[in-house]
Scaffold this motif. Sequence first.
Motif, PDB file in Angstrom:
ATOM      1  N   LEU A 182       0.948  -1.315   0.108  1.00 43.91           N
ATOM      2  CA  LEU A 182      -0.197   0.035   0.029  1.00 43.91           C
ATOM      3  C   LEU A 182       0.854   1.257   0.147  1.00 43.91           C
ATOM      4  CD1 LEU A 182      -2.743  -0.961   2.540  1.00 43.91           C
ATOM      5  CD2 LEU A 182      -3.121  -0.708   0.017  1.00 43.91           C
ATOM      6  N   PHE A 183       1.956   1.235   0.804  1.00 49.75           N
ATOM      7  CA  PHE A 183       2.864   2.377   0.911  1.00 49.75           C
ATOM      8  C   PHE A 183       4.091   2.415   0.046  1.00 49.75           C
ATOM      9  CE2 PHE A 183       0.442   1.998   5.041  1.00 49.75           C
ATOM     10  CZ  PHE A 183      -0.190   3.198   4.681  1.00 49.75           C
ATOM     11  N   LYS A 184       4.060   1.661  -1.136  1.00 48.81           N
ATOM     12  CA  LYS A 184       5.040   1.712  -2.150  1.00 48.81           C
ATOM     13  C   LYS A 184       5.293   2.873  -2.636  1.00 48.81           C
ATOM     14  CE  LYS A 184       4.759  -0.956  -5.688  1.00 48.81           C
ATOM     15  NZ  LYS A 184       4.891  -2.006  -6.856  1.00 48.81           N
ATOM     16  N   PRO A 185       6.472   3.430  -2.945  1.00 47.12           N
ATOM     17  CA  PRO A 185       6.612   4.757  -3.962  1.00 47.12           C
ATOM     18  C   PRO A 185       6.613   4.444  -5.255  1.00 47.12           C
ATOM     19  CG  PRO A 185       8.725   4.120  -2.936  1.00 47.12           C
ATOM     20  CD  PRO A 185       7.728   3.300  -2.303  1.00 47.12           C
ATOM     21  N   GLN A 186       6.053   5.732  -5.895  1.00 49.33           N
ATOM     22  CA  GLN A 186       5.786   5.433  -7.395  1.00 49.33           C
ATOM     23  C   GLN A 186       7.409   5.254  -7.979  1.00 49.33           C
ATOM     24  OE1 GLN A 186       3.172   5.700  -9.475  1.00 49.33           O
ATOM     25  NE2 GLN A 186       1.640   5.681  -7.560  1.00 49.33           N
ATOM     26  N   GLN A 187       7.217   4.437  -9.181  1.00 48.43           N
ATOM     27  CA  GLN A 187       8.610   4.104  -9.886  1.00 48.43           C
ATOM     28  C   GLN A 187       8.936   5.312 -10.712  1.00 48.43           C
ATOM     29  OE1 GLN A 187       8.785   0.586 -12.077  1.00 48.43           O
ATOM     30  NE2 GLN A 187      11.004   0.739 -12.348  1.00 48.43           N
TER      31      GLN A 187
END
Length: 174
Positions: free
Chosen positions: A28-33
């Motif tokens: 859920l809290f993964k940063p945008q690539q």
Amino acid sequence: MKQRLPVVLSFVAVVALSASCAYWGMLLFKPQQRPLAAVPMQAPPEPAITAARNLFGGDIGVAAASNYQLRGVVAAANGRGSVAIIAVDGQPAKAYPVGMEVAGGVKVQEVQDRYVVLLEGGIPKRIDLPSDAGVPSSAANVPPPPMQQQPQPAPPQQAMPPQMPPPVSSAPVR
């Protein structure tokens, strides 16, 4: 043992709940690539035509400046038993059959009528027979005719009067 079972089960449940929360939290809290820049492609170099000829033996290098001098060849018709007469480093010429080593790492690979192919470090090198001055290549292999004695001139004879041919009759033929 019965008193420890609830403690162990509680511990396993807490570990499983922590692993599940960590997994879903990371999703859920993964940063945008960030967008990646494409690597610029260079055009491949054009292959040399001479390199393609070398693959099939079409362009055999001629050993121009070498320490090998071809003095003569004895080429057999079937290819076996052919011998090249080669002088190495200014030494007297020696006969080398096909497959024999001339010098360190240099072998006679092929013997033809007018040239020899040496294999030097895996690279074929052609050594041509020196050209004969004014002699065509077909006459170079023919032995010279045997010497003949020249006939001695006959002694002078007396002058004879010219002879007349017999007279021809003009009688009709029947």
